[in-house]
Structure formats: structure tokens, C-alpha cells
Design an enzyme around this catalytic site. Structure first.
Site, PDB file in Angstrom:
ATOM      1  CG  ASP A 128      19.058  20.799  38.129  1.00  0.00           C
ATOM      2  OD1 ASP A 128      18.883  19.955  37.238  1.00  0.00           O
ATOM      3  OD2 ASP A 128      18.928  20.558  39.345  1.00  0.00           O
ATOM      4  CG  ASN A 133      21.715  20.513  42.934  1.00  0.00           C
ATOM      5  OD1 ASN A 133      21.214  20.826  41.868  1.00  0.00           O
ATOM      6  ND2 ASN A 133      22.062  19.248  43.240  1.00  0.00           N
ATOM      7  CD  GLU A 162      18.387  16.894  35.983  1.00  0.00           C
ATOM      8  OE1 GLU A 162      18.986  16.980  37.073  1.00  0.00           O
ATOM      9  OE2 GLU A 162      17.488  17.680  35.638  1.00  0.00           O
ATOM     10  CD  GLU A 178      22.548  16.283  40.983  1.00  0.00           C
ATOM     11  OE1 GLU A 178      21.784  17.166  41.432  1.00  0.00           O
ATOM     12  OE2 GLU A 178      22.265  15.545  40.004  1.00  0.00           O
ATOM     13  CD  GLU A 217      23.439  19.792  38.954  1.00  0.00           C
ATOM     14  OE1 GLU A 217      22.205  19.850  39.167  1.00  0.00           O
ATOM     15  OE2 GLU A 217      24.055  18.730  38.802  1.00  0.00           O
TER      16      GLU A 217
END
Length: 914
Positions: A814, A752, A870, A692, A784
């Protein structure tokens, strides 16, 4: 004998008296008739003179119209000082100038031929011939001025003669020994003829000024022409002529009658007239908005040339229609003069018939002319004269026969009716549509017609007043809730701040923002959201104090303005408002199904947040005060729904810091001060499936800035789109660099994306561009989107994400579980991966938390979705997640975010992306 003598003398005396009684009135009648006959004879002669003068006047008016028409093509040809052939000019502006000029000159010559060689005719003929002679051969400025000034002076001579003859005619008409409707019609139609002629001259002047300006546009096609020569003077000529044209049009519209009025209405309502009106309005706006100093821009020249061609296509037809109006006016004036002459002739013949009839009637009527009859009749006549002079006071006749009394009573009734009509006219002029006089009706057909007109006028005034009231209301109020709108709220704030400045008090503002209106619209449609907004407006209005002002700023934003210097009062009022809104049940307010609300994870009440700000000195700007309240509401919403935030010094400091961060971030993007770190995402076998990309910023002024701080600042404007594009490009570039170095083969890159970017309709093009530039397969990119962003507008989000899926890009939700997303929502979204928030991972320490997390994993598998846990930081958490069947793990336990050169040696790559 005495008696016989007396008897003889009495008949003689009686005969004398009878004869005297007959001869005296007969003689008087004869003298009166003789005087009348002489007057009628004089009137006949005057009427004949007027008729002849009228015929001459009509010819002079026709000449004036012809000279005015000749000015238009002459202006077109001469405006360029002869530097361009007239045929080329005509082609440029869409007119056969030569044919138009020759026709106009022929019309002028024909009009001159109909007139005798009076003293004023020779100068007109000389000036027109001089103008035409000046146009032959190469033109100079002096010759052009001779030509233009010649026709202009000729037109002024004719115009002076027309107006002079009309004045003379009016004096002759005033001197006519004739009365009645014919003489009134002649006076009126003479004035209409004057106005019609002035209208033609004004329109010709407008046309000439338009063509002169149009010549500037021609100058752009023929560089030999100086485009500065005809800019300012045509504009002044147009403004003057246009004002006269409108003035005379209004006068004709109001005062003309008969054939003139019919012809004017036909011309005024024609399609050409309406198009001419549009043309002049546009030209007026164009000229009003341009200074015309120096050379006009080419865009203006082109626009003017288009307007010129538009005028030529219809303006000449309209000009000829106006000439027809002048002809009709002349014909009607001639007809009026003939009617007066005919009336005078008839009256002259009739007077002799009356004289003979009077001679016989005097013998029969002498006995009836007694004081008993004549005195009341004199009173009635005087009454009639007073009514004619405007004296409407009632007077009762004394004595006389019943018929005289009836006539006097009739005059009184007529006076009362006239008084009523005057009262009605005064009431309508004052706009008093409820005046008692408007409820009364004058007897007879005329009274009914007048009453119908009064009612229509009254209804029109009422309708206009209602429309004005409605427009005023709509301009200041919100159409859905009936509350004041943003503009009215700003006005109320300005007034409140002014009062606070005078009284040294305080002005408070409470900004209320609904938390979930977008989701309510998604579940129940726009109608559901509208119903909720109406109930919210009602609830707020009934909760605030008397004197407080409530307004709707935007779709889900309301503001309450209250004069107080107590922060506690404001905070308590804000809490009461939020509590009152929380008591509203959505299923009772709007067509929402309770099951759908429960499935969506929505609470049953209307949620809202509030921002509070107080102005103590009254020196703040209304817009700045609203902006402060908006900053407070944003701070409240960051804490979650249902919060109240007071914009105090600490919050102001944070807002200022946020603005400073925003400006610094923009500079960082320009100076490439941002960098990316990458956190591994591993599967159950410990292999790296993906990474990520996490943006980091060390500011030269602020030092290390936390991601949540600068990302939040970026999301307040379009800056976040630039940040997203930079992250996309840099992350995919790094993925390509790893591939080239043989490191981390096959992993995917997770990026993201902000909610503003998702809702901007630019996400798909930006992703396509980044993939194409880096040369990365779409399947290796994971986008995301946070859960709360998806909920703001499910339908639009689904459409954007579906288009990304069709490219091959994968989608992850997310922070799943922190908002109101339900499994039902996931069935309608193109999602591949669900990223479970760390709060669920931490909650596994309790049995219920573990069961809940297990249910999420199972439901995701049932929907064929992969799960990523996460924030995993302990071995115990990792073991439980393996036990529950979670597909992918991310957290400090497996790897902290690292620079790209450090990551390649610390992780074990997977052969295929997850």
C-alpha cells in the site's frame, strides 16, 4: 727465706684462685643442671598426664559425634508423633530409617563402652536409654518430647564435657615446662579438635532441622500428620546451626595445619561438600522468602521434600566425612601429646649428658668467660629478646670479638628485613599495590618466596580493582558507543531536576531518533548499523556544549540533557545535531555500497528526528520527562524524517487526546462500537473486483474520530493487534454474508494490517483463525501492508508474508512510492499487487508525472504484479490510467466507502477475483 715463703704462698694462692675460678662456675653449672633435671622430670610427668588425658578426650569426642548422628534418624521417626511407620517415612524421603537408626544406636553404645563410668557418663547413658524406651510403642506428644529431648540433653552433656576437657587440656598444656614447636602444635591442634567437634554438632543440628521440615512434605502424603507441627522451630534451628557450621568451617580453614588441614581440605573440597553448600543455599533462600505462618503451600512442601531427599543422598556421607575429620584431629592431638612426652623424656636423658659435658667443658671454658666476651654477648642476648618482643630498633654492640659484632649486625639485618615485611603487609592490607616497599626483596630463599607471594597478591588486587572498575563502567555505559546508558541517563535527569528545583532554572531534554537504522541493517548487516551508531554517538558528543550529557537509550535512540531555561537554545542545539548527522555519509561510515543505497532510494546522509522538552520547576519525574520527550519524537516522526518537535501546550493537548482516544478505542472494541465501510476496487471494464475494508468509529464521548487518529493511537501499543483481528473477522464475516445473499459473488476482500502486527509473529495464526471461522477461501483475502512498514525489517517481513502466500492469501504493497521502496526490493518480497499512492495520480497532470506513473506500471507488469491506482476522483485521471494500462482503480469517482447494505446495489461484481 722471705722470697721462698712468698714463692710458696703465691702458687698456693694461685691454685686457690684457679680452683675457685673452676669450682664456682662448675658448682653453678651443676646446680643449674640439677634444677633443669628436676624440671625435666616434672615435665615428663606432666607430658604423660597430657597424653592420657588426650586419649580420654578423643573417646569423649567420638561419643559426642555418635550421639549427634543418632539424633538424625530419631528426629525423622519422632517428628510425626508415630502416626506414620518409620519405613513409610523412609520411603517418602528416600532412606532406610530403621537400619540407619540401629547403626547409629550401635555406634553410640560402642563409644560409651570405651569410657569409664565417670560421673557425667551415667546421665548420657540414662538419657539415651530413656530416649530409646520412649520410642517403643505408640507415641504421644509427651513421649516424643522425652525421646527428642533425651538425645538433645545427652548431646549437650557430651558437648559440655568435651569443651570442659579441652579447656582443662589447654590449661595443662600451658602449665607444661616444655617449649618449642611441639607445644605450639598441641595448642593449635587442640583448638582444631574443638572446632572439628563443633562442626560435627552444627552439621547434625542442620540435618535434624532439615529432616524436621522435610516431615512437612511427608505430611502431604500422609494426611494423619499435622503439617503445622514442625515449621517454625526447624527454621530457627537451621538458621542457628547453619551460621555455626559456616563459622567453624572458616576457623578450620584458617587455623588448622598438618593432617587436620589436609583432611579438612579433602572434606571441604569434596563433591559432597559442594553439593551440600548448594543444598543449604537453596534451602536458606527458600526459608528466607517464606513466612511459614500456618500451613505451608503444597508447592513449598514438595520443594522441601525434594531438598530433603537431595540432602539424604549426600549429607550422610558428608557427616561421616566430618566424623573422620574429628578422628584425624584426635589422632593428631594424641600424636602431639606423645611427641611432647618423647621430647620431655629425651630432654631428661640429655640433661644428664649435658651435666657431664658441662663438668669437663667448664674446665676448658672458664678462661673464655671473661667480661670482654660476656658483656657483648649479654647485649646481643638482650637484642634478641627485644626483637622477639617486637622491638626492631637497631642497637650496635660495643666491645667484644669480631664474631659478636657479626652476630649483632645479623640481628640488625634481620630486624630490617622484618620491618620491610611489616611494611609490605601493611601496604597490601591497605590496597596500596604501588607502595615502594613492595619493590624491595628480603635476601635469601625466604625473601624470594615472600616477594613472589607479594607480587601475586599485588597482581590479584590490581586485577580485582580493574575488574571492579570495568563492572562499574559497564553498568553505567552503553557497550557499543561508550555513552551513558538509560539507567545513567535517568540518574542524571534526577540530579538535574533536583538542581533545577533548588535554583529555579530549567532542564532541557533532546530526544534524537535515527530514521532508517533498520533499513541500513538490512542493506549492510548489523555491522553496518553498529558502525553508523558509533559515528552518530561521536558526532552528537562533539556537537553538544560543554557540560551537556549524552546517553544512548535504545538501539537508535539518543538523549541529550542540558541545563537551560531557553527553548530557543534547545531548538538551535537540536537543529545543529540533525544538521551534523545529515552531513555524515553512509558509505563512509559503514560497509554500504552506494549503488545499493541508490537502488533502495535512500539519501546518502544519516537521517534523524528530534523531540524537545523543557522542565522549568524541577518537580517532574525523570521517567515522565523521558516519556514526554518520546511523545515529542513520535510527533516529529509522523511529519517525516528530519523534523524537530517541541512538546509545548498544544502538543501536550494532542498527546492527552491521543491517550484518551487509545483508552476509548479499547472500550469501543469491548462494546462493539466500531463498524466497517467498504470501498469498491474496479477493473478497466468497470466491474468490481474487490472491496477494501475501512474501519470507522463514532465515540460516545468524542464523537466521530478520524481513522488516522485512532489507528495511530492503537499502533502505539498491542491494542492495534486486537483492532486488526476484529477487522479481519468482521470483513470476512461480511464477505460470507454477501455470498449467502447472492451479492457481489467472486469479489475479494482487502484488509489493512499494521506494522506491529506484522512484526509480532502472530499475524499468520490470526489470519488462519479468521479464515477458518468465516469459511472463506484464502485466495479471496488480500492483505495490505504499507511501504514504510515493509522497510522497517525486510527480512522478517518477507518471511511472514511468504508464509501467508503459501496459505493462498495475496499480498499488496500500500502507498507505494511514498517511502524508499525500490523495484529491487519488490523482487525479494512475496507481493501480488502494488497500490500506487494518490500523490502519483495527482501528478499525472504534468508530463513528467505521467511518465513516472507509466514507468511504475510497466515495471510492475515486468515483475508480473498487478497495479491499483488509489484516490482517483476525475474522469481525466481515469482515462489516463486506462491509457497507461493500470489494472485496477479505486477512488471517490468510482465509489465512496459505504455501509455493506448499500454497497451491494451500487457496484457491478466481477466473475473472478483480480
Amino acid at each position: 727465706m722471705r722470697f721462698v715463703g712468698l714463692g710458696r704462698r703465691r702458687p698456693a694462692r694461685l691454685a686457690v684462685w684457679l680452683t675457685a675460678l673452676v669450682l664456682v662456675p662448675l658448682t653453678a653449672i651443676g646446680l643449674q643442671l640439677y634444677v633443669s633435671a628436676a624440671g625435666r622430670s616434672e615435665a615428663r610427668g606432666q607430658a604423660r598426664v597430657v597424653e592420657v588425658s588426650t586419649s580420654h578426650l578423643v573417646k569423649v569426642v567420638a561419643l559426642g559425634a555418635a550421639v549427634a548422628r543418632e539424633r538424625i534418624p530419631t528426629t525423622i521417626v519422632l517428628a510425626n508423633l508415630g502416626k506414620v511407620d518409620s519405613r513409610e517415612v523412609g520411603q517418602a524421603i528416600g532412606l532406610d530409617v530403621d537400619r540407619f537408626l540401629s547403626e547409629s544406636q550401635a555406634a553410640t553404645d560402642a563409644a560409651l563402652a570405651t569410657l569409664p563410668d565417670d560421673a557425667w557418663v551415667a546421665p548420657v547413658r540414662a538419657r539415651t536409654e530413656a530416649a530409646r524406651a520412649a520410642m517403643k510403642g505408640p507415641l504421644t506428644r509427651a513421649r516424643s518430647n522425652i525421646a527428642l529431648d533425651g538425645l538433645w540433653e545427652a548431646q549437650k552433656v557430651v558437648q559440655t564435657q568435651v569443651l570442659s576437657e579441652i579447656d582443662d587440656m589447654q590449661q595443662s598444656v600451658d602449665a607444661l615446662a616444655v617449649t618449642g614447636s611441639a607445644i605450639s602444635a598441641l595448642r593449635r591442634d587442640l583448638e582444631s579438635l574443638r572446632q572439628a567437634y563443633e562442626l560435627v554438632v552444627a552439621f547434625a543440628n542442620e540435618g535434624a532441622s532439615v529432616f524436621a521440615l522435610g516431615d512437612v512434605a511427608v505430611a502431604t502424603k500422609f494426611p494423619a500428620i499435622d503439617p503445622n507441627s514442625y515449621v517454625t522451630s526447624p527454621r530457627l534451628a537451621y538458621v542457628t546451626a547453619n551460621a555455626l557450621y559456616r563459622s567453624y568451617s572458616n576457623q578450620l580453614r584458617l587455623s588448622s595445619a598438618g593432617a587436620i588441614a589436609k583432611k579438612f581440605t579433602e572434606v571441604d573440597n569434596s563433591g559432597d561438600a559442594r553439593l551440600i553448600g548448594v543444598f543449604f543455599d537453596r534451602l536458606g533462600k527458600r526459608w528466607a522468602s517464606k513466612s511459614f505462618d500456618g500451613v505451608a503451600p503444597r508447592s513449598d512442601l514438595a520443594g522441601t521434600n525434594l531438598l530433603t531427599r537431595a540432602f539424604l543422598s549426600i549429607g550422610l556421607r558428608h557427616f561421616d566425612s566430618l566424623k573422620g575429620l574429628v578422628q584425624v584431629a584426635g589422632q593428631q592431638v594424641s600424636g602431639d601429646a606423645r611427641a611432647i612426652r618423647t621430647q620431655a623424656d629425651d630432654a631428661y636423658r640429655q640433661i644428664w649428658f649435658v651435666m657431664l659435658a658441662a663438668a669437663f667443658g667448664a674446665l676448658a671454658g672458664v678462661g673464655l668467660l671473661t667480661r670482654v666476651v660476656t658483656r657483648p654477648l649479654a647485649q646481643v642476648a638482650a637484642r634478641a629478646r627485644r626483637i622477639a618482643d617486637g622491638d626492631l630498633e637497631p642497637v650496635t654492640a660495643t666491645g667484644g670479638p669480631r664474631e659478636v659484632h657479626d652476630v649483632s649486625s645479623a640481628f640488625d639485618e634481620m630486624a630490617q628485613n622484618l620491618i620491610l615485611l611489616q611494611q609490605q603487609a601493611d601496604a597490601l592490607a591497605a590496597g596500596e599495590t604501588r607502595h615502594e616497599s613492595l619493590q624491595k626483596t628480603v635476601p635469601g630463599a625466604m625473601g624470594r618466596a615472600v616477594q613472589a607471594s607479594v607480587q601475586r597478591l599485588s597482581q590479584s588486587l590490581d586485577a580485582r580493582r580493574q575488574l571492579e572498575d570495568q563492572l562499574r563502567y559497564e553498568s553505567t555505559h552503553d557497550g557499543l558507543t561508550g555513552l551513558l546508558n538509560r539507567a545513567s541517563a535517568l540518574v542524571a535527569l534526577e540530579h538535574g531536576l533536583a538542581r533545577v528545583n533548588r535554583t529555579a532554572g530549567g532542564l532541557g531534554v533532546i530526544h534524537v531518533d535515527l530514521d532508517r537504522l533498520g533499513l541500513i541493517n538490512d542493506l549492510g548487516g548489523p555491522g553496518a548499523g553498529d558502525a553508523v551508531l558509533k559515528h552518530v554517538a561521536t558526532s552528537i558528543s562533539t556537537t553538544v556544549r560543554t557540560g551537556d550529557i549524552v546517553a544512548r537509550l535504545d538501539s537508535d535512540e539518543f538523549v541529550i540533557i542540558t541545563e537551560t531555561d531557553s527553548v530557543d537554545v534547545l531548538m538551535e542545539l537540536a537543529r545543529r545535531i540533525l544538521d551534523r548527522l545529515g552531513e555524515l555519509t553512509l558509505t563512509e561510515l559503514a560497509p554500504l555500497n552506494a549503488t545499493r543505497l541508490r537502488d533502495a532510494g535512500l539519501p546518502p546522509g544519516v537521517g534523524a528526528s528530534a523531540g524537545v522538552v523543557v522542565a522549568f520547576d524541577g518537580l517532574q519525574d525523570a521517567t515522565a520527562l523521558l516519556r514526554d520527550a518520546a511523545d515529542a519524537i513520535r510527533s516529529a516522526k509522523r511529519k517525516g524524517g528530519g523534523h524537530i518537535e517541541l512538546l509545548d501546550d498544544e502538543l501536550r493537548r494532542l498527546v492527552e487526546l491521543r491517550h484518551k482516544v487509545h483508552d476509548g478505542l479499547r472500550q469501543a472494541l469491548d462494546d462493539a462500537d466500531l463498524r466497517l465501510q467498504y470501498q469498491p476496487i474496479v477493473d478497466t471494464a468497470g466491474r468490481t473486483a474487490g472491496v477494501e475494508a475501512l474501519v470507522r468509529w463514532t465515540s460516545r464521548e468524542l464523537g466521530v474520530v478520524a481513522p488516522d487518529v485512532f489507528v495511530e493511537a492503537a499502533e502505539s501499543s498491542e491494542l492495534v493487534l486486537e483492532l486488526d483481528r476484529w477487522v479481519l473477522a468482521e470483513a470476512l464475516r461480511q464477505l460470507t454474508a454477501w455470498d449467502a445473499a447472492g451479492q457481489l459473488p467472486g469479489i475479494y476482500m482487502s484488509v489493512n494490517i499494521s506494522g506491529r502486527h506484522l512484526g509480532s509473529n502472530r499475524l499468520v495464526p490470526d489470519v488462519k483463525a479468521a479464515l477458518a471461522k468465516a469459511g472463506v477461501a484464502p485466495e479471496r483475502l488480500l492483505i495490505e501492508i504499507t511501504e514504510t512498514v515493509l522497510l522497517s525489517d525486510l527480512s522478517d517481513a518477507a518471511a511472514e508474508l511468504t508464509e501467508l502466500r503459501e496459505l493462498g492469501v495475496r499480498i499488496a504493497v500500500d502507498d507505494f512510492g511514498t517511502g524508499y521502496t525500490s523495484i529491487a526490493h519488490l523482487t525479494h518480497l512475496p507481493v501480488d499487487i502494488v497500490k500506487i499512492d494518490r500523490s502519483f495520480v495527482v501528478g499525472m497532470a504534468q508530463e513528467r508525472g505521467k511518465a513516472l506513473l507509466g514507468s511504475l506500471v510497466e515495471m510492475a507488469k515486468a515483475l508480473n504484479l498487478k497495479t491499483v491506482a488509489e484516490g482517483v476522483e476525475t474522469e481525466e485521471e481515469l482515462a489516463v490510467l486506462h491509457e497507461l494500462g493500470c489494472d485496477l482503480i479505486q477512488g471517490y469517482l468510482l465509489g465512496r466507502p459505504s455501509d455493506p447494505e448499500l454497497l451491494g446495489d451500487r457496484v457491478t461484481p466481477a466473475s473472478q477475483p483480480a
